[in-house]
Write a protein that holds these residues in place. Structure first.
Motif, short mmCIF file in Angstrom:
data_model
loop_
_atom_site.label_atom_id
_atom_site.label_comp_id
_atom_site.label_asym_id
_atom_site.label_seq_id
_atom_site.Cartn_x
_atom_site.Cartn_y
_atom_site.Cartn_z
N VAL A 104 0.84 -1.19 0.00
CA VAL A 104 0.00 0.00 0.00
C VAL A 104 0.88 1.25 0.00
O VAL A 104 2.03 1.22 0.44
N GLY A 105 0.32 2.34 -0.51
CA GLY A 105 1.00 3.62 -0.51
C GLY A 105 0.07 4.71 -0.03
O GLY A 105 -1.16 4.57 -0.08
N ALA A 106 0.65 5.79 0.44
CA ALA A 106 -0.12 6.89 1.01
C ALA A 106 -0.64 7.83 -0.07
O ALA A 106 -0.19 7.81 -1.22
N GLN A 107 -1.57 8.69 0.34
CA GLN A 107 -1.98 9.82 -0.49
C GLN A 107 -0.92 10.92 -0.35
O GLN A 107 -0.63 11.36 0.77
N LEU A 108 -0.34 11.35 -1.44
CA LEU A 108 0.71 12.35 -1.40
C LEU A 108 0.19 13.74 -1.71
O LEU A 108 -0.81 13.91 -2.42
N GLU A 109 0.87 14.72 -1.15
CA GLU A 109 0.62 16.11 -1.50
C GLU A 109 1.96 16.82 -1.67
O GLU A 109 2.97 16.41 -1.09
N TYR A 110 1.96 17.89 -2.48
CA TYR A 110 3.17 18.68 -2.65
C TYR A 110 3.37 19.59 -1.44
O TYR A 110 2.50 19.69 -0.56
N ALA A 111 4.52 20.26 -1.40
CA ALA A 111 4.85 21.11 -0.25
C ALA A 111 3.83 22.21 -0.02
O ALA A 111 3.62 22.65 1.11
N ASP A 112 3.16 22.68 -1.09
CA ASP A 112 2.17 23.74 -0.95
C ASP A 112 0.78 23.22 -0.60
O ASP A 112 -0.19 23.97 -0.57
N GLY A 113 0.68 21.91 -0.35
CA GLY A 113 -0.60 21.32 0.05
C GLY A 113 -1.48 20.87 -1.10
O GLY A 113 -2.57 20.36 -0.87
N THR A 114 -1.03 21.03 -2.34
CA THR A 114 -1.83 20.60 -3.47
C THR A 114 -1.65 19.11 -3.73
O THR A 114 -0.66 18.49 -3.32
N PHE A 115 -2.60 18.55 -4.43
CA PHE A 115 -2.65 17.12 -4.71
C PHE A 115 -1.45 16.67 -5.55
O PHE A 115 -1.08 17.32 -6.52
N ALA A 202 3.22 -12.20 -8.34
CA ALA A 202 3.24 -13.20 -7.27
C ALA A 202 1.86 -13.41 -6.65
O ALA A 202 1.72 -14.26 -5.76
N GLY A 203 0.86 -12.63 -7.09
CA GLY A 203 -0.52 -12.88 -6.66
C GLY A 203 -1.10 -11.91 -5.66
O GLY A 203 -2.23 -12.12 -5.20
N TRP A 204 -0.38 -10.86 -5.28
CA TRP A 204 -0.90 -9.89 -4.33
C TRP A 204 -1.41 -8.63 -5.05
O TRP A 204 -1.01 -8.33 -6.17
N GLN A 205 -2.26 -7.90 -4.35
CA GLN A 205 -2.76 -6.62 -4.84
C GLN A 205 -1.88 -5.48 -4.34
O GLN A 205 -1.23 -5.58 -3.30
N VAL A 206 -1.89 -4.38 -5.10
CA VAL A 206 -1.29 -3.12 -4.68
C VAL A 206 -2.41 -2.10 -4.58
O VAL A 206 -3.24 -2.01 -5.49
N GLN A 207 -2.47 -1.35 -3.48
CA GLN A 207 -3.53 -0.38 -3.30
C GLN A 207 -2.99 0.95 -2.78
O GLN A 207 -1.92 0.99 -2.16
N THR A 208 -3.73 2.01 -3.05
CA THR A 208 -3.41 3.31 -2.49
C THR A 208 -4.46 3.65 -1.44
O THR A 208 -5.63 3.26 -1.56
N VAL A 209 -4.04 4.36 -0.39
CA VAL A 209 -4.91 4.63 0.77
C VAL A 209 -5.08 6.14 0.89
O VAL A 209 -4.24 6.83 1.50
N PRO A 210 -6.15 6.73 0.32
CA PRO A 210 -6.32 8.18 0.33
C PRO A 210 -6.39 8.79 1.73
O PRO A 210 -6.05 9.97 1.89
N GLY A 211 -6.80 8.03 2.73
CA GLY A 211 -6.91 8.59 4.08
C GLY A 211 -5.58 8.75 4.79
O GLY A 211 -5.51 9.37 5.85
N ALA A 212 -4.49 8.21 4.21
CA ALA A 212 -3.16 8.30 4.80
C ALA A 212 -2.39 9.39 4.06
O ALA A 212 -1.96 9.19 2.92
#
Length: 288
Positions: A104-115, A202-212
């Motif tokens: 899993v990976g986090a929701q990222l934002e730039y230094a100015d707070g934009t998506f 190898a059979g696993w999923q990759v997901q992104t977690v917008p709440g993180a």
């Protein structure tokens, strides 16, 4: 670096998470190791006399983590990040909520707070085109260029993706054991894409977690040596295509990269032109 460590420790403490933090310093010359020892003596610091590159440096820490009584998750975090409250816990909670999820990976934002887009589809010929040649903005920001709809992130619900950026990657222990970390043939760029590809295989999923939420101060280090990093990017991208795509698609990708890099030379400082021309020659001949 210090902000990344401090914000991670603060988030773990507030969430009640116990974590050993490893830092790999690849031949820095700015006194970073001494600052870390002074401000965060609990960090397990690994100092290398040479620049190992992204893949090898992460693998050094991963091997130490996995050597004795490995934890249920391994979290890889870039030094140019700042962790927001509860981000680490939300990533771990979602990763362990379903045995089918491997990364899993986090929701990222730039230094100015934009998506900032933090997840993408696997790169193909369309993405190569958009990086080199004029393309309408709606295509650059859409699925044509590997982007997932912004509305999916706004829902706040985790969703499956092809890969997440290497700035934040949290993996199951079993995934690390089965897939053996980064391919060190990628010195810089594309290493997280390759690993995610192997995780899918190898059979696993990759997901992104917008709440993180994690702030990613993207591009600071590479901006200082842009011509060299541009060359490294396309050598790595072509290596990725060779590894995962059939020969006809690799040939088409090579042609697009050669043409695109020739155009990019117009923006390359004179001191880097020789290396850039050599790289184009090697790519065209199949050696790159």
């Amino acid at each position: 670096m210090l902000d990344a460590i401090g914000s991670l420790y603060a988030d773990c403490a507030a969430s009640g998470l116990n974590a050993d933090v490893y830092v790999v310093d690849s031949a820095s010359s700015d006194g970073t190791p001494d600052e870390i020892r002074s401000k965060f003596p609990q960090v397990k610091l690994i100092v290398s006399a040479t620049n190992l590159g992204f893949s090898a440096a992460n693998n050094v820490a991963i091997r130490q983590i996995m050597a004795n009584d490995p934890p249920p998750v391994v979290y890889l975090l870039n030094p140019d990040t700042r962790t927001h409250p509860e981000a680490t816990q939300r990533l771990q909670r979602h990763l362990l909520s379903d045995t089918r999820i491997g990364l899993v990976g986090a929701q990222l934002e730039y230094a100015d707070g934009t998506f900032q887009p933090g997840a993408f589809t696997f790169p193909g010929l369309r993405q190569l085109w958009t990086e080199f040649f004029p393309t309408p903005g709606r295509l650059i920001e859409g699925r044509f260029n590997g982007r997932y709809p912004r509305a999916w992130y706004k829902l706040g619900v985790p969703f499956p993706v092809d890969f997440v950026l290497g700035a934040t990657m949290m993996l199951r222990r079993e995934v690390v054991e089965a897939t053996q970390g980064f391919d060190e043939g990628f010195f810089m760029y594309c290493e997280e894409i390759d690993w995610a590809w192997r995780i899918h295989d190898a059979g696993w999923q990759v997901q992104t977690v917008p709440g993180a939420l994690v702030t990613h101060f993207a591009g600071k280090s590479s901006a200082q040596v842009r011509p060299q990093m541009l060359i490294q990017l396309w050598k790595s991208r072509l290596r990725l295509y060779r590894k995962h795509y059939p020969a006809p698609k690799v040939l088409a990708a090579r042609l697009l990269i050669v043409l695109g890099m020739a155009l990019k030379l117009r923006q390359t400082p004179a001191g880097a032109e020789r290396d850039a021309y050599r790289t184009i020659r090697d790519l065209a001949s199949g050696r790159g």
